[in-house]
Design a protein around this motif. Structure first.
Motif, PDB file in Angstrom:
ATOM      1  N   UNK A  41       0.643  -1.557  -0.058  1.00  0.00           N
ATOM      2  CA  UNK A  41      -0.207  -0.312  -0.349  1.00  0.00           C
ATOM      3  C   UNK A  41       0.807   0.945   0.281  1.00  0.00           C
ATOM      4  N   UNK A  42       2.239   1.519   0.872  1.00  0.00           N
ATOM      5  CA  UNK A  42       2.562   2.591   0.539  1.00  0.00           C
ATOM      6  C   UNK A  42       3.492   2.522  -0.375  1.00  0.00           C
ATOM      7  N   UNK A  43       4.163   1.541  -1.406  1.00  0.00           N
ATOM      8  CA  UNK A  43       4.401   1.559  -2.109  1.00  0.00           C
ATOM      9  C   UNK A  43       3.277   2.213  -3.895  1.00  0.00           C
ATOM     10  N   UNK A  44       2.137   1.523  -3.457  1.00  0.00           N
ATOM     11  CA  UNK A  44       0.844   2.641  -4.502  1.00  0.00           C
ATOM     12  C   UNK A  44       1.022   3.451  -4.116  1.00  0.00           C
ATOM     13  N   UNK A  45       1.377   4.250  -2.504  1.00  0.00           N
ATOM     14  CA  UNK A  45       0.940   5.453  -2.505  1.00  0.00           C
ATOM     15  C   UNK A  45       2.047   6.205  -2.756  1.00  0.00           C
ATOM     16  N   UNK A  46       3.156   5.877  -3.190  1.00  0.00           N
ATOM     17  CA  UNK A  46       4.689   6.962  -2.718  1.00  0.00           C
ATOM     18  C   UNK A  46       4.343   7.275  -4.787  1.00  0.00           C
ATOM     19  N   UNK A  47       5.381   8.119  -4.841  1.00  0.00           N
ATOM     20  CA  UNK A  47       5.206   9.305  -5.964  1.00  0.00           C
ATOM     21  C   UNK A  47       7.047   8.185  -6.530  1.00  0.00           C
ATOM     22  N   UNK A  48       7.069   7.317  -7.612  1.00  0.00           N
ATOM     23  CA  UNK A  48       7.732   7.219  -8.534  1.00  0.00           C
ATOM     24  C   UNK A  48       7.735   6.656  -9.205  1.00  0.00           C
ATOM     25  N   UNK A  49       8.982   6.856 -10.300  1.00  0.00           N
ATOM     26  CA  UNK A  49       8.301   6.326 -11.867  1.00  0.00           C
ATOM     27  C   UNK A  49       8.861   5.467 -11.819  1.00  0.00           C
ATOM     28  N   UNK A  50       9.305   4.281 -10.848  1.00  0.00           N
ATOM     29  CA  UNK A  50       9.601   2.398 -11.469  1.00  0.00           C
ATOM     30  C   UNK A  50       8.094   1.966 -11.350  1.00  0.00           C
ATOM     31  N   UNK A  51       8.625   1.162 -12.408  1.00  0.00           N
ATOM     32  CA  UNK A  51       7.300  -0.192 -12.559  1.00  0.00           C
ATOM     33  C   UNK A  51       7.020  -0.826 -11.255  1.00  0.00           C
ATOM     34  N   UNK A  52       5.668  -0.835 -10.410  1.00  0.00           N
ATOM     35  CA  UNK A  52       5.433  -0.946  -9.328  1.00  0.00           C
ATOM     36  C   UNK A  52       5.232  -2.768  -9.225  1.00  0.00           C
ATOM     37  N   UNK A  53       5.538  -3.639  -9.549  1.00  0.00           N
ATOM     38  CA  UNK A  53       6.884  -4.996  -9.905  1.00  0.00           C
ATOM     39  C   UNK A  53       7.922  -4.575  -9.878  1.00  0.00           C
ATOM     40  N   UNK A  54       8.820  -3.630 -10.768  1.00  0.00           N
ATOM     41  CA  UNK A  54      10.363  -3.741 -10.019  1.00  0.00           C
ATOM     42  C   UNK A  54      10.119  -3.444  -8.276  1.00  0.00           C
ATOM     43  N   UNK A  55      10.021  -2.098  -7.538  1.00  0.00           N
ATOM     44  CA  UNK A  55       9.451  -1.699  -7.190  1.00  0.00           C
ATOM     45  C   UNK A  55       9.050  -2.626  -5.645  1.00  0.00           C
ATOM     46  N   UNK A  56       8.564  -3.990  -6.353  1.00  0.00           N
ATOM     47  CA  UNK A  56       7.810  -4.586  -4.747  1.00  0.00           C
ATOM     48  C   UNK A  56       9.663  -6.191  -5.249  1.00  0.00           C
ATOM     49  N   UNK A  57      10.244  -6.166  -5.532  1.00  0.00           N
ATOM     50  CA  UNK A  57      10.975  -7.179  -6.214  1.00  0.00           C
ATOM     51  C   UNK A  57      12.171  -6.464  -5.636  1.00  0.00           C
ATOM     52  N   UNK A  58      12.863  -4.883  -5.609  1.00  0.00           N
ATOM     53  CA  UNK A  58      13.897  -4.798  -4.512  1.00  0.00           C
ATOM     54  C   UNK A  58      12.747  -4.835  -3.070  1.00  0.00           C
ATOM     55  N   UNK A  59      11.921  -4.300  -3.065  1.00  0.00           N
ATOM     56  CA  UNK A  59      11.432  -4.710  -1.650  1.00  0.00           C
ATOM     57  C   UNK A  59      12.093  -5.970  -0.831  1.00  0.00           C
ATOM     58  N   UNK A  60      11.265  -6.853  -2.321  1.00  0.00           N
ATOM     59  CA  UNK A  60      11.512  -8.404  -1.758  1.00  0.00           C
ATOM     60  C   UNK A  60      13.562  -9.041  -1.144  1.00  0.00           C
ATOM     61  N   UNK A  61      14.191  -8.272  -1.634  1.00  0.00           N
ATOM     62  CA  UNK A  61      15.500  -8.631  -1.864  1.00  0.00           C
ATOM     63  C   UNK A  61      16.164  -7.705  -0.633  1.00  0.00           C
ATOM     64  N   UNK A  62      15.815  -6.095  -0.209  1.00  0.00           N
ATOM     65  CA  UNK A  62      15.983  -6.001   0.579  1.00  0.00           C
ATOM     66  C   UNK A  62      15.557  -6.736   2.012  1.00  0.00           C
ATOM     67  N   UNK A  63      14.462  -7.107   1.641  1.00  0.00           N
ATOM     68  CA  UNK A  63      14.043  -7.894   3.181  1.00  0.00           C
ATOM     69  C   UNK A  63      14.654  -9.408   3.585  1.00  0.00           C
ATOM     70  N   UNK A  64      15.331  -9.802   2.186  1.00  0.00           N
ATOM     71  CA  UNK A  64      16.521 -11.056   2.144  1.00  0.00           C
ATOM     72  C   UNK A  64      17.648 -10.393   2.219  1.00  0.00           C
ATOM     73  N   UNK A  65      17.755  -9.077   2.640  1.00  0.00           N
ATOM     74  CA  UNK A  65      19.899  -8.306   3.480  1.00  0.00           C
ATOM     75  C   UNK A  65      18.901  -8.648   4.582  1.00  0.00           C
TER      76      UNK A  65
END
Length: 508
Positions: A41-65
Protein backbone atom coordinates in the motif's frame (compact mmCIF):
# COMPACT_ATOMS: atom_id res chain seq x y z
CA UNK A 1 -13.08 -34.62 43.64
CA UNK A 2 -11.34 -36.86 41.10
CA UNK A 3 -7.60 -36.49 40.95
CA UNK A 4 -6.02 -36.22 37.48
CA UNK A 5 -3.34 -38.75 36.81
CA UNK A 6 0.26 -37.71 35.98
CA UNK A 7 0.07 -38.97 32.40
CA UNK A 8 -3.17 -37.08 31.76
CA UNK A 9 -1.66 -33.83 33.06
CA UNK A 10 1.38 -34.25 30.84
CA UNK A 11 -0.83 -34.90 27.83
CA UNK A 12 -2.87 -31.78 28.56
CA UNK A 13 0.29 -29.62 28.89
CA UNK A 14 1.62 -30.96 25.58
CA UNK A 15 -1.72 -30.22 23.92
CA UNK A 16 -1.72 -26.65 25.29
CA UNK A 17 1.86 -26.13 24.02
CA UNK A 18 0.94 -27.33 20.53
CA UNK A 19 -2.10 -25.05 20.55
CA UNK A 20 -0.13 -22.00 21.68
CA UNK A 21 2.62 -22.79 19.13
CA UNK A 22 0.08 -22.99 16.30
CA UNK A 23 -1.47 -19.73 17.46
CA UNK A 24 1.93 -18.04 17.47
CA UNK A 25 2.61 -19.32 13.94
CA UNK A 26 -0.74 -17.98 12.77
CA UNK A 27 0.00 -14.64 14.44
CA UNK A 28 3.43 -14.49 12.80
CA UNK A 29 2.06 -15.35 9.39
CA UNK A 30 -0.74 -12.85 9.75
CA UNK A 31 1.75 -10.20 10.91
CA UNK A 32 4.01 -10.82 7.90
CA UNK A 33 1.01 -10.72 5.58
CA UNK A 34 -0.18 -7.49 7.14
CA UNK A 35 3.34 -6.04 6.86
CA UNK A 36 3.69 -7.03 3.21
CA UNK A 37 0.23 -5.66 2.47
CA UNK A 38 1.07 -2.41 4.27
CA UNK A 39 4.35 -2.14 2.34
CA UNK A 40 2.56 -2.66 -0.96
CA UNK A 41 0.00 0.00 0.00
CA UNK A 42 2.88 2.36 0.83
CA UNK A 43 4.51 1.60 -2.55
CA UNK A 44 1.27 2.38 -4.36
CA UNK A 45 0.94 5.65 -2.45
CA UNK A 46 4.51 6.81 -3.14
CA UNK A 47 5.33 8.89 -6.20
CA UNK A 48 7.95 6.98 -8.20
CA UNK A 49 8.72 6.39 -11.84
CA UNK A 50 9.68 2.76 -11.23
CA UNK A 51 7.10 0.08 -12.14
CA UNK A 52 5.26 -1.41 -9.19
CA UNK A 53 6.53 -4.92 -9.98
CA UNK A 54 10.15 -3.71 -9.95
CA UNK A 55 9.64 -1.85 -6.70
CA UNK A 56 8.03 -4.95 -5.16
CA UNK A 57 10.99 -7.01 -6.31
CA UNK A 58 13.44 -4.56 -4.73
CA UNK A 59 11.46 -4.62 -1.50
CA UNK A 60 11.65 -8.43 -1.38
CA UNK A 61 15.39 -8.33 -2.00
CA UNK A 62 15.95 -5.81 0.80
CA UNK A 63 13.82 -7.97 3.08
CA UNK A 64 16.07 -10.95 2.34
CA UNK A 65 19.14 -8.84 3.13
CA UNK A 66 17.56 -7.71 6.38
CA UNK A 67 16.85 -11.33 7.38
CA UNK A 68 20.42 -12.30 6.48
CA UNK A 69 21.84 -9.56 8.72
CA UNK A 70 19.39 -10.54 11.46
CA UNK A 71 20.74 -14.11 11.36
CA UNK A 72 24.27 -12.76 11.57
CA UNK A 73 23.28 -10.64 14.56
CA UNK A 74 21.83 -13.69 16.33
CA UNK A 75 24.97 -15.71 15.58
CA UNK A 76 27.03 -12.84 16.97
CA UNK A 77 25.05 -12.90 20.22
CA UNK A 78 25.56 -16.66 20.51
CA UNK A 79 29.28 -16.28 19.92
CA UNK A 80 29.44 -13.64 22.65
CA UNK A 81 27.75 -16.05 25.05
CA UNK A 82 30.30 -18.72 24.12
CA UNK A 83 33.11 -16.22 24.73
CA UNK A 84 31.74 -15.43 28.19
CA UNK A 85 31.39 -19.15 28.94
CA UNK A 86 34.96 -19.85 27.83
CA UNK A 87 36.25 -16.90 29.84
CA UNK A 88 34.46 -18.19 32.94
CA UNK A 89 35.86 -21.67 32.31
CA UNK A 90 39.39 -20.29 31.87
CA UNK A 91 39.07 -18.30 35.06
CA UNK A 92 37.85 -21.37 36.93
CA UNK A 93 40.66 -23.50 35.54
CA UNK A 94 43.13 -20.81 36.53
CA UNK A 95 41.93 -20.91 40.13
CA UNK A 96 42.13 -24.71 40.16
CA UNK A 97 45.67 -24.71 38.79
CA UNK A 98 46.81 -22.14 41.28
CA UNK A 99 45.27 -24.15 44.16
CA UNK A 100 47.18 -27.20 43.02
CA UNK A 101 50.40 -25.13 42.83
CA UNK A 102 51.01 -25.97 39.18
CA UNK A 103 53.59 -24.12 37.14
CA UNK A 104 52.46 -20.81 35.67
CA UNK A 105 53.83 -21.90 32.34
CA UNK A 106 51.28 -24.70 32.06
CA UNK A 107 48.44 -22.32 32.87
CA UNK A 108 49.66 -19.77 30.33
CA UNK A 109 50.02 -22.48 27.67
CA UNK A 110 46.52 -23.83 28.22
CA UNK A 111 44.97 -20.34 28.25
CA UNK A 112 46.87 -19.36 25.13
CA UNK A 113 45.78 -22.55 23.36
CA UNK A 114 42.13 -21.99 24.27
CA UNK A 115 42.31 -18.36 23.20
CA UNK A 116 43.87 -19.24 19.84
CA UNK A 117 41.16 -21.86 19.24
CA UNK A 118 38.49 -19.28 20.04
CA UNK A 119 40.13 -16.70 17.77
CA UNK A 120 40.30 -19.19 14.91
CA UNK A 121 36.65 -20.14 15.45
CA UNK A 122 35.59 -16.49 15.36
CA UNK A 123 37.56 -15.84 12.15
CA UNK A 124 36.09 -18.91 10.45
CA UNK A 125 32.53 -18.04 11.46
CA UNK A 126 32.96 -14.40 10.40
CA UNK A 127 34.35 -15.31 6.97
CA UNK A 128 31.66 -17.95 6.38
CA UNK A 129 28.88 -15.58 7.40
CA UNK A 130 29.98 -12.51 5.49
CA UNK A 131 30.95 -14.38 2.34
CA UNK A 132 27.29 -15.31 1.83
CA UNK A 133 26.33 -11.65 1.55
CA UNK A 134 29.44 -10.35 -0.23
CA UNK A 135 29.36 -13.07 -2.88
CA UNK A 136 25.83 -12.10 -3.87
CA UNK A 137 27.02 -8.60 -4.81
CA UNK A 138 30.14 -9.62 -6.80
CA UNK A 139 29.80 -9.85 -10.56
CA UNK A 140 31.20 -12.93 -12.23
CA UNK A 141 33.69 -11.25 -14.56
CA UNK A 142 37.24 -11.95 -15.63
CA UNK A 143 39.81 -10.80 -13.10
CA UNK A 144 42.62 -8.39 -13.79
CA UNK A 145 46.04 -9.97 -13.40
CA UNK A 146 49.09 -8.04 -12.17
CA UNK A 147 52.50 -9.68 -12.15
CA UNK A 148 55.62 -8.26 -10.54
CA UNK A 149 58.29 -8.88 -13.17
CA UNK A 150 61.45 -7.17 -11.96
CA UNK A 151 62.88 -4.93 -9.25
CA UNK A 152 65.46 -2.25 -10.01
CA UNK A 153 67.63 -1.79 -6.93
CA UNK A 154 70.75 0.38 -6.64
CA UNK A 155 69.85 3.86 -5.39
CA UNK A 156 70.97 4.87 -1.90
CA UNK A 157 67.91 7.02 -1.18
CA UNK A 158 64.28 7.32 -2.21
CA UNK A 159 63.31 7.53 -5.88
CA UNK A 160 61.16 10.54 -6.76
CA UNK A 161 60.50 10.01 -10.44
CA UNK A 162 60.93 7.58 -13.32
CA UNK A 163 60.43 7.61 -17.07
CA UNK A 164 60.85 5.37 -20.13
CA UNK A 165 62.68 6.39 -23.29
CA UNK A 166 60.62 7.08 -26.41
CA UNK A 167 63.33 5.88 -28.83
CA UNK A 168 65.49 2.80 -29.22
CA UNK A 169 67.07 1.44 -27.15
CA UNK A 170 64.16 1.42 -24.68
CA UNK A 171 65.51 1.90 -21.17
CA UNK A 172 64.13 2.95 -17.79
CA UNK A 173 65.32 6.15 -16.09
CA UNK A 174 65.05 6.92 -12.37
CA UNK A 175 65.66 10.15 -10.41
CA UNK A 176 66.63 9.84 -6.77
CA UNK A 177 67.19 11.88 -3.64
CA UNK A 178 70.74 10.44 -3.53
CA UNK A 179 71.74 13.18 -6.09
CA UNK A 180 71.91 10.71 -9.01
CA UNK A 181 69.85 9.55 -11.96
CA UNK A 182 70.21 6.02 -13.33
CA UNK A 183 69.38 4.28 -16.59
CA UNK A 184 68.32 0.62 -16.35
CA UNK A 185 67.91 -2.31 -18.69
CA UNK A 186 64.20 -3.17 -18.52
CA UNK A 187 64.76 -6.82 -19.36
CA UNK A 188 67.65 -7.60 -16.98
CA UNK A 189 67.33 -4.98 -14.22
CA UNK A 190 70.99 -4.03 -14.67
CA UNK A 191 72.16 -0.42 -14.28
CA UNK A 192 73.47 0.85 -17.62
CA UNK A 193 74.49 4.42 -16.72
CA UNK A 194 74.59 6.72 -13.72
CA UNK A 195 74.35 10.52 -14.02
CA UNK A 196 76.19 12.32 -11.17
CA UNK A 197 76.21 15.96 -12.31
CA UNK A 198 73.74 17.40 -9.77
CA UNK A 199 74.61 18.77 -6.34
CA UNK A 200 71.14 18.15 -4.89
CA UNK A 201 68.26 15.71 -5.01
CA UNK A 202 67.26 14.73 -8.56
CA UNK A 203 63.50 15.31 -8.62
CA UNK A 204 62.50 14.33 -12.16
CA UNK A 205 63.78 12.75 -15.35
CA UNK A 206 62.38 12.95 -18.90
CA UNK A 207 63.77 11.72 -22.22
CA UNK A 208 64.01 13.56 -25.54
CA UNK A 209 61.32 12.46 -28.04
CA UNK A 210 63.79 11.57 -30.81
CA UNK A 211 67.40 11.74 -29.53
CA UNK A 212 69.38 10.00 -26.79
CA UNK A 213 69.19 12.94 -24.39
CA UNK A 214 67.83 13.18 -20.85
CA UNK A 215 66.45 16.16 -18.91
CA UNK A 216 66.74 16.16 -15.12
CA UNK A 217 65.54 18.69 -12.53
CA UNK A 218 67.22 19.06 -9.17
CA UNK A 219 67.10 20.63 -5.75
CA UNK A 220 70.30 22.52 -6.63
CA UNK A 221 68.02 25.04 -8.48
CA UNK A 222 69.12 23.85 -11.94
CA UNK A 223 67.96 21.58 -14.73
CA UNK A 224 70.49 19.58 -16.74
CA UNK A 225 70.41 18.21 -20.26
CA UNK A 226 72.85 15.36 -20.84
CA UNK A 227 73.52 12.81 -23.55
CA UNK A 228 73.77 9.08 -22.99
CA UNK A 229 74.97 6.06 -24.94
CA UNK A 230 74.09 2.62 -23.60
CA UNK A 231 74.43 -0.94 -24.81
CA UNK A 232 71.73 -3.35 -23.72
CA UNK A 233 72.92 -6.60 -22.13
CA UNK A 234 71.68 -10.03 -23.17
CA UNK A 235 68.15 -10.52 -21.82
CA UNK A 236 67.80 -12.96 -18.93
CA UNK A 237 64.77 -15.23 -18.41
CA UNK A 238 62.09 -13.66 -16.28
CA UNK A 239 61.84 -15.09 -12.78
CA UNK A 240 58.96 -17.52 -12.23
CA UNK A 241 56.64 -15.29 -10.26
CA UNK A 242 53.09 -16.55 -9.94
CA UNK A 243 50.45 -14.29 -11.37
CA UNK A 244 48.58 -12.50 -8.64
CA UNK A 245 45.03 -11.28 -9.14
CA UNK A 246 44.67 -7.55 -8.58
CA UNK A 247 42.04 -7.74 -5.85
CA UNK A 248 41.54 -6.59 -2.30
CA UNK A 249 41.85 -10.09 -0.84
CA UNK A 250 45.64 -10.14 -1.29
CA UNK A 251 47.51 -10.60 1.99
CA UNK A 252 48.59 -7.05 2.79
CA UNK A 253 51.08 -6.47 5.57
CA UNK A 254 51.63 -3.31 7.57
CA UNK A 255 55.04 -4.43 8.81
CA UNK A 256 57.89 -2.54 7.23
CA UNK A 257 60.95 -4.53 6.40
CA UNK A 258 64.21 -3.16 7.67
CA UNK A 259 65.93 -1.19 4.97
CA UNK A 260 69.44 -2.50 4.63
CA UNK A 261 72.23 -0.42 3.22
CA UNK A 262 71.86 -0.90 -0.52
CA UNK A 263 75.10 -1.06 -2.43
CA UNK A 264 75.03 0.84 -5.70
CA UNK A 265 76.21 -0.79 -8.93
CA UNK A 266 79.99 -0.73 -8.95
CA UNK A 267 80.48 -1.56 -12.63
CA UNK A 268 77.99 1.02 -13.90
CA UNK A 269 79.56 3.75 -16.11
CA UNK A 270 78.86 7.32 -15.08
CA UNK A 271 78.38 10.78 -16.62
CA UNK A 272 79.35 13.79 -14.51
CA UNK A 273 79.17 16.79 -16.88
CA UNK A 274 75.92 17.94 -18.52
CA UNK A 275 75.63 19.13 -22.09
CA UNK A 276 73.50 22.11 -21.01
CA UNK A 277 72.77 23.66 -17.62
CA UNK A 278 69.58 25.71 -17.24
CA UNK A 279 69.83 28.36 -14.53
CA UNK A 280 67.40 31.12 -13.54
CA UNK A 281 65.22 29.67 -10.81
CA UNK A 282 65.49 30.94 -7.24
CA UNK A 283 64.29 27.73 -5.66
CA UNK A 284 64.19 23.97 -6.00
CA UNK A 285 63.42 22.79 -9.55
CA UNK A 286 60.84 20.11 -8.88
CA UNK A 287 60.05 18.98 -12.45
CA UNK A 288 60.97 19.48 -16.11
CA UNK A 289 59.71 18.25 -19.47
CA UNK A 290 60.35 18.51 -23.21
CA UNK A 291 57.97 20.38 -25.48
CA UNK A 292 56.87 18.67 -28.68
CA UNK A 293 59.79 18.22 -31.12
CA UNK A 294 62.27 18.64 -28.26
CA UNK A 295 63.53 22.12 -29.17
CA UNK A 296 62.29 23.71 -25.94
CA UNK A 297 61.93 22.56 -22.34
CA UNK A 298 59.80 23.76 -19.44
CA UNK A 299 60.80 23.65 -15.77
CA UNK A 300 58.69 24.03 -12.60
CA UNK A 301 60.13 25.41 -9.39
CA UNK A 302 59.35 26.17 -5.77
CA UNK A 303 59.88 29.84 -6.64
CA UNK A 304 56.25 29.74 -7.97
CA UNK A 305 57.30 30.07 -11.62
CA UNK A 306 57.66 27.81 -14.64
CA UNK A 307 60.37 28.71 -17.12
CA UNK A 308 60.50 27.98 -20.84
CA UNK A 309 64.03 27.53 -22.28
CA UNK A 310 65.50 27.17 -25.74
CA UNK A 311 67.52 23.95 -25.85
CA UNK A 312 70.07 25.07 -28.44
CA UNK A 313 70.97 28.38 -26.77
CA UNK A 314 69.91 27.49 -23.17
CA UNK A 315 68.32 30.96 -22.97
CA UNK A 316 65.19 31.75 -20.96
CA UNK A 317 62.32 32.34 -23.41
CA UNK A 318 59.37 32.88 -21.04
CA UNK A 319 58.71 32.90 -17.33
CA UNK A 320 55.22 31.60 -16.61
CA UNK A 321 53.95 33.20 -13.41
CA UNK A 322 50.58 33.27 -11.72
CA UNK A 323 50.57 30.50 -9.14
CA UNK A 324 50.24 31.66 -5.54
CA UNK A 325 52.39 28.91 -4.02
CA UNK A 326 55.17 26.49 -4.92
CA UNK A 327 54.86 24.45 -8.10
CA UNK A 328 54.80 20.67 -7.75
CA UNK A 329 54.84 19.39 -11.33
CA UNK A 330 54.78 20.29 -15.02
CA UNK A 331 53.82 18.30 -18.09
CA UNK A 332 53.71 18.88 -21.85
CA UNK A 333 51.29 17.56 -24.45
CA UNK A 334 52.81 14.79 -26.62
CA UNK A 335 51.64 16.30 -29.94
CA UNK A 336 50.68 19.95 -29.30
CA UNK A 337 52.34 23.02 -27.82
CA UNK A 338 50.52 22.83 -24.50
CA UNK A 339 51.95 22.97 -20.98
CA UNK A 340 50.19 22.23 -17.70
CA UNK A 341 51.62 23.23 -14.31
CA UNK A 342 50.34 22.16 -10.89
CA UNK A 343 50.85 23.84 -7.56
CA UNK A 344 50.33 23.76 -3.82
CA UNK A 345 47.75 26.54 -4.28
CA UNK A 346 45.17 23.75 -5.09
CA UNK A 347 45.04 24.68 -8.81
CA UNK A 348 46.70 23.71 -12.05
CA UNK A 349 47.12 25.95 -15.10
CA UNK A 350 47.05 25.27 -18.82
CA UNK A 351 49.48 27.34 -20.90
CA UNK A 352 48.80 27.43 -24.65
CA UNK A 353 51.54 28.23 -27.19
CA UNK A 354 49.60 27.16 -30.30
CA UNK A 355 48.53 29.33 -33.21
CA UNK A 356 45.41 31.21 -31.97
CA UNK A 357 43.86 31.42 -35.43
CA UNK A 358 42.86 27.74 -35.40
CA UNK A 359 41.56 27.42 -31.83
CA UNK A 360 38.54 29.09 -30.33
CA UNK A 361 37.82 27.47 -26.97
CA UNK A 362 40.41 29.19 -24.72
CA UNK A 363 40.59 32.22 -22.48
CA UNK A 364 42.86 34.93 -23.82
CA UNK A 365 45.72 36.57 -21.97
CA UNK A 366 47.02 39.70 -23.74
CA UNK A 367 49.79 40.38 -21.22
CA UNK A 368 52.17 38.24 -23.27
CA UNK A 369 51.44 38.01 -27.00
CA UNK A 370 53.38 34.75 -27.30
CA UNK A 371 51.28 32.98 -24.68
CA UNK A 372 47.88 32.73 -26.30
CA UNK A 373 45.87 31.64 -23.27
CA UNK A 374 46.02 30.73 -19.60
CA UNK A 375 43.32 28.46 -18.15
CA UNK A 376 43.07 27.98 -14.39
CA UNK A 377 41.50 24.71 -13.25
CA UNK A 378 39.98 24.82 -9.77
CA UNK A 379 38.36 21.85 -8.08
CA UNK A 380 40.83 20.38 -5.61
CA UNK A 381 40.97 21.30 -1.93
CA UNK A 382 44.64 20.51 -1.32
CA UNK A 383 47.97 20.48 -3.15
CA UNK A 384 47.73 19.34 -6.77
CA UNK A 385 50.62 16.90 -6.95
CA UNK A 386 50.50 16.34 -10.72
CA UNK A 387 48.46 16.99 -13.85
CA UNK A 388 49.07 15.07 -17.09
CA UNK A 389 47.68 15.08 -20.62
CA UNK A 390 45.92 12.23 -22.35
CA UNK A 391 45.90 11.59 -26.10
CA UNK A 392 42.61 13.45 -26.56
CA UNK A 393 41.45 16.76 -25.12
CA UNK A 394 41.63 15.63 -21.50
CA UNK A 395 43.78 16.41 -18.49
CA UNK A 396 43.99 14.16 -15.42
CA UNK A 397 44.96 15.74 -12.09
CA UNK A 398 45.89 14.14 -8.78
CA UNK A 399 45.95 15.78 -5.37
CA UNK A 400 46.77 15.44 -1.70
CA UNK A 401 43.02 15.76 -1.10
CA UNK A 402 42.85 12.04 -2.03
CA UNK A 403 41.05 12.60 -5.31
CA UNK A 404 41.86 12.31 -9.01
CA UNK A 405 39.84 14.33 -11.51
CA UNK A 406 39.45 14.01 -15.28
CA UNK A 407 38.92 17.31 -17.13
CA UNK A 408 37.84 18.27 -20.63
CA UNK A 409 39.97 21.05 -22.12
CA UNK A 410 36.89 22.45 -23.85
CA UNK A 411 34.96 22.76 -20.59
CA UNK A 412 37.09 23.55 -17.57
CA UNK A 413 34.28 24.50 -15.19
CA UNK A 414 33.85 21.05 -13.66
CA UNK A 415 35.52 17.63 -14.04
CA UNK A 416 33.87 14.96 -16.14
CA UNK A 417 34.93 12.24 -13.66
CA UNK A 418 36.12 12.21 -10.04
CA UNK A 419 37.97 9.34 -8.36
CA UNK A 420 37.93 9.31 -4.54
CA UNK A 421 40.58 7.32 -2.70
CA UNK A 422 41.75 6.74 0.87
CA UNK A 423 45.23 8.27 0.57
CA UNK A 424 47.07 11.19 -0.99
CA UNK A 425 47.86 10.73 -4.68
CA UNK A 426 51.34 11.39 -6.08
CA UNK A 427 52.60 11.60 -9.70
CA UNK A 428 50.05 9.81 -11.85
CA UNK A 429 50.37 8.48 -15.38
CA UNK A 430 47.90 7.53 -18.12
CA UNK A 431 48.35 4.65 -20.58
CA UNK A 432 48.06 5.90 -24.15
CA UNK A 433 46.80 2.65 -25.64
CA UNK A 434 44.67 1.28 -22.79
CA UNK A 435 43.54 4.64 -21.35
CA UNK A 436 44.18 3.47 -17.79
CA UNK A 437 45.22 5.82 -14.97
CA UNK A 438 47.85 4.53 -12.52
CA UNK A 439 47.56 6.13 -9.08
CA UNK A 440 50.59 5.92 -6.72
CA UNK A 441 49.65 6.59 -3.09
CA UNK A 442 51.27 7.69 0.14
CA UNK A 443 49.99 4.49 1.80
CA UNK A 444 52.21 2.31 -0.45
CA UNK A 445 49.37 1.20 -2.71
CA UNK A 446 49.00 1.57 -6.49
CA UNK A 447 45.51 1.54 -7.98
CA UNK A 448 44.34 1.43 -11.60
CA UNK A 449 41.24 3.24 -12.89
CA UNK A 450 39.72 3.86 -16.28
CA UNK A 451 38.97 7.33 -17.62
CA UNK A 452 35.37 7.23 -16.39
CA UNK A 453 36.50 6.68 -12.79
CA UNK A 454 35.81 2.93 -12.51
CA UNK A 455 38.40 1.03 -10.49
CA UNK A 456 40.02 -1.81 -12.44
CA UNK A 457 42.64 -3.22 -10.09
CA UNK A 458 45.00 -2.69 -7.19
CA UNK A 459 48.57 -3.90 -7.48
CA UNK A 460 49.47 -6.63 -4.98
CA UNK A 461 51.53 -5.60 -1.99
CA UNK A 462 52.74 -7.66 0.94
CA UNK A 463 55.92 -8.09 2.94
CA UNK A 464 57.22 -10.24 0.07
CA UNK A 465 56.52 -8.01 -2.91
CA UNK A 466 55.54 -4.46 -3.72
CA UNK A 467 56.63 -1.17 -2.19
CA UNK A 468 57.41 -0.83 1.51
CA UNK A 469 57.31 2.97 1.58
CA UNK A 470 55.41 5.79 -0.11
CA UNK A 471 54.96 5.26 -3.87
CA UNK A 472 56.08 8.48 -5.56
CA UNK A 473 55.49 8.00 -9.27
CA UNK A 474 54.17 5.69 -11.99
CA UNK A 475 54.99 5.46 -15.69
CA UNK A 476 53.56 3.35 -18.52
CA UNK A 477 55.61 1.71 -21.26
CA UNK A 478 53.58 1.04 -24.38
CA UNK A 479 56.35 -0.67 -26.38
CA UNK A 480 57.39 -3.41 -23.97
CA UNK A 481 55.54 -6.69 -23.65
CA UNK A 482 57.34 -7.85 -20.50
CA UNK A 483 56.82 -4.76 -18.32
CA UNK A 484 54.14 -2.24 -19.25
CA UNK A 485 53.95 -0.33 -15.94
CA UNK A 486 56.70 0.97 -13.67
CA UNK A 487 56.44 2.39 -10.16
CA UNK A 488 59.00 3.86 -7.78
CA UNK A 489 58.96 4.85 -4.15
CA UNK A 490 60.90 5.91 -1.12
CA UNK A 491 61.94 2.34 -0.43
CA UNK A 492 64.83 3.00 -2.88
CA UNK A 493 63.54 0.69 -5.60
CA UNK A 494 61.64 0.78 -8.86
CA UNK A 495 59.37 -2.10 -9.85
CA UNK A 496 58.35 -3.33 -13.28
CA UNK A 497 54.86 -4.82 -13.59
CA UNK A 498 53.00 -6.73 -16.26
CA UNK A 499 49.37 -5.59 -16.22
CA UNK A 500 46.71 -7.60 -18.01
CA UNK A 501 43.29 -5.93 -17.91
CA UNK A 502 40.61 -7.97 -19.72
CA UNK A 503 38.62 -6.01 -22.26
CA UNK A 504 35.44 -6.92 -20.38
CA UNK A 505 36.63 -5.03 -17.31
CA UNK A 506 37.68 -1.98 -19.34
CA UNK A 507 34.28 -1.77 -20.98
CA UNK A 508 32.42 -1.84 -17.67
Amino acid sequence: MPVESGSGAAARQAKQKRKSHSLSIRRTNSTEQERSGLQRDMLEGQDSKLPLSLRSNLLDLFSQIEREFENLYIENLELRREIETLNDRLAAEGQTFEGADLAKGALKTKASHSTSQLSQKLKTTYKASTSKIVSSFKATTSRAVCQLVREYVGHRDGIWDLSVTRTQPVVLGTASADHTAMLWSIETGKCLLKYMGHQGSVNSIKFHPTEQMALTASGDQTAHIWRYMVQLPTPQPVADISQTPCEDDVDFSDKDEADGEVEGPNDCPSVRVPTTTLRSHQGVVIAADWLVAGKQVVTASWDRAANLYDVETSELVHSLTGHDQELTHCCTHPTQRLVVTSSRDTTFRLWDFRDPSIHTFRLWDFRDPSIHSVNVFQGHTDTVTSAVFTVGDNVVSGSDDRTVKVWDLKNMRSPIATIRTDSAVNRISVSVTQKIIALPHDNRQVRLFDMSGVRLARLPRSNRQGHRRMVCCSAWCEDNTTCNLFTCGFDRQAIGWNINIPALLQEK
